[in-house]
Design a protein around this motif. Structure first.
Motif, PDB file in Angstrom:
ATOM      1  N   SER A   1      13.661   1.397  -2.755  1.00  0.00           N
ATOM      2  CA  SER A   1      14.873   2.138  -2.414  1.00  0.00           C
ATOM      3  C   SER A   1      14.626   3.185  -1.333  1.00  0.00           C
ATOM      4  CB  SER A   1      15.441   2.821  -3.667  1.00  0.00           C
ATOM      5  OG  SER A   1      14.512   3.771  -4.184  1.00  0.00           O
ATOM      6  N   SER A   2      13.431   3.206  -0.776  1.00  0.00           N
ATOM      7  CA  SER A   2      13.070   4.178   0.260  1.00  0.00           C
ATOM      8  C   SER A   2      13.593   3.736   1.626  1.00  0.00           C
ATOM      9  CB  SER A   2      11.552   4.359   0.312  1.00  0.00           C
ATOM     10  OG  SER A   2      11.056   4.798  -0.938  1.00  0.00           O
ATOM     11  N   PRO A   3      13.758   4.669   2.560  1.00  0.00           N
ATOM     12  CA  PRO A   3      14.288   4.313   3.887  1.00  0.00           C
ATOM     13  C   PRO A   3      13.425   3.310   4.657  1.00  0.00           C
ATOM     14  CG  PRO A   3      14.443   6.681   3.512  1.00  0.00           C
ATOM     15  CD  PRO A   3      13.649   6.123   2.377  1.00  0.00           C
TER      16      PRO A   3
ATOM     17  N   ASP B   1       4.299  -2.853   2.160  1.00  0.00           N
ATOM     18  CA  ASP B   1       4.824  -1.499   2.251  1.00  0.00           C
ATOM     19  C   ASP B   1       4.937  -0.793   0.899  1.00  0.00           C
ATOM     20  OD1 ASP B   1       5.261  -1.672   5.076  1.00  0.00           O
ATOM     21  OD2 ASP B   1       7.011  -2.925   4.681  1.00  0.00           O
ATOM     22  N   ALA B   2       5.452  -1.498  -0.108  1.00  0.00           N
ATOM     23  CA  ALA B   2       5.688  -0.838  -1.396  1.00  0.00           C
ATOM     24  C   ALA B   2       4.402  -0.616  -2.183  1.00  0.00           C
ATOM     25  CB  ALA B   2       6.680  -1.657  -2.217  1.00  0.00           C
TER      26      ALA B   2
ATOM     27  N   GLU C   1      11.338   2.030  -7.218  1.00  0.00           N
ATOM     28  CA  GLU C   1      11.596   3.271  -6.493  1.00  0.00           C
ATOM     29  C   GLU C   1      11.188   3.149  -5.029  1.00  0.00           C
ATOM     30  OE1 GLU C   1       9.544   6.303  -8.599  1.00  0.00           O
ATOM     31  OE2 GLU C   1      10.987   6.385 -10.265  1.00  0.00           O
ATOM     32  N   ALA C   2      10.058   2.480  -4.784  1.00  0.00           N
ATOM     33  CA  ALA C   2       9.605   2.317  -3.399  1.00  0.00           C
ATOM     34  C   ALA C   2      10.578   1.455  -2.590  1.00  0.00           C
ATOM     35  CB  ALA C   2       8.212   1.700  -3.381  1.00  0.00           C
TER      36      ALA C   2
ATOM     37  N   ASN D   1       2.328   2.469  -1.537  1.00  0.00           N
ATOM     38  CA  ASN D   1       2.988   3.703  -1.962  1.00  0.00           C
ATOM     39  C   ASN D   1       2.802   3.985  -3.449  1.00  0.00           C
ATOM     40  OD1 ASN D   1       4.944   5.097   0.201  1.00  0.00           O
ATOM     41  ND2 ASN D   1       4.807   2.914   0.649  1.00  0.00           N
TER      42      ASN D   1
END
Length: 311
Positions: free
Chosen positions: A204-206, A225-226, A201-202, A229
């Motif tokens: 697929s974030s912008p 980054d992921a 899910e992370a 989150n």
């Protein structure tokens, strides 16, 4: 943030009080006459006069509310009474056994965390490919296999067949490995799916598009980054699994001849030693409540959205 911490502390105290009521009520509601049982355990003839004497001695003739107040007051001060079966101080037995169960839960939690992160990242690095399918299959297998069967397989494989590790006792690190692995299998399987789905899910974030435009690799994006989150989500799931490990310890400790709280609790149930059962139940529930409190505070520190909500 201070308001959130204060509110959670108040809720934890209320839950601890309710847990004490549940422990006392469950044990008091058990069928049978405790005074007769104690008389028989002492090796005496359970005559009506002697049974009445025992009931008076241990306070069974007092009103139920007074019995609860006396028991709760003693429990708060660390006095859980005397074992009906052995005549030993329950608090001393608990103190001697608590470190054993603590070692089991702490080691298993660390192994479950490392295994789940490894399996989750393995699937996230190569999504929908062979590594992802393997990690998913291992997670499904681990989550669907009963703990006692996992322990039996561990003993057969590493103790009987390969003769690499001892299968019983609590005498050193080599005797800790198999119990740790046995308890860690189910939590690792569940947490690995939390990590895998959370990372997917992370990714697929912008912000991932921005990271890719900077030339960062998938591995770097996952770690830099992921992962931050999904940290609050992982901590929440880990806390639940650590709390459930108290129930798993009841199964695993007798399997490997560990004389911890789980083994002590089973002995209390087997011999209807109600003081031991009450004490163990209260400790298990207290541990679960404290773990959830720590998890909520950890999530507060790692999730800026919650901090802004309570600022």
């Amino acid at each position: 943030m201070v308001h959130f911490i204060s509110k959670r502390l108040q809720q934890s105290l209320i839950l601890l009080f309710l847990a004490s009521v549940v422990c006392f009520t469950l044990v008091v509601s058990a069928p049978g006459n405790v005074a007769v049982l104690i008389a028989e355990l002492r090796g005496a003839v359970a005559t009506p006069g002697y049974v009445e004497q025992v009931a008076e001695e241990i306070g069974l003739n007092k009103p139920l509310l007074m019995r609860y107040v006396d028991w709760f007051g003693d429990a708060v001060s660390g006095d859980f009474g005397i074992s009906y079966r052995t005549g030993q101080d329950v608090s001393a037995d608990l103190a001697a056994r608590m470190s054993i169960t603590g070692t089991l839960i702490a080691g298993s939690a660390i192994i479950a965390t490392l295994l789940s992160l490894a399996l989750g990242f393995l699937g996230a690095l190569w999504p929908y490919k062979l590594p992802d399918r393997v990690s998913r299959g291992l997670a499904l297998l681990g989550a669907s296999t009963p703990t006692f069967f996992v322990g039996a397989l561990m003993i057969y494989a590493f103790s009987v067949h390969f003769q690499l590790l001892p299968s019983f006792g609590f005498s050193g690190p080599e005797t800790w490995v198999l119990p740790w692995l046995t308890v860690a299998v189910l939590p690792a399987a569940v947490l690995s799916r939390v990590v895998r789905i959370g990372l997917e899910e992370a990714m697929s974030s912008p912000f991932v598009l921005t990271a890719k435009s900077k030339g960062l690799s998938r591995t770097a994006i996952l770690f830099r980054d992921a992962l931050p989150n999904i940290t609050p989500l992982f901590i929440n799931a880990l806390g639940t699994q650590v709390g459930l490990m108290t129930a798993t310890a009841i199964i695993v400790e007798p399997l490997f001849s560990w004389q911890g709280l789980g083994d002590y609790f089973l002995a209390g149930v087997r011999f209807r030693d109600f003081m031991v059962v009450q004490a163990c139940l209260l400790i298990f529930l207290t541990f679960f409540i404290l773990v959830n409190l720590i998890v909520d505070l950890a999530v507060l520190l790692t999730d800026p959205r919650i901090r802004r909500q309570w600022s």
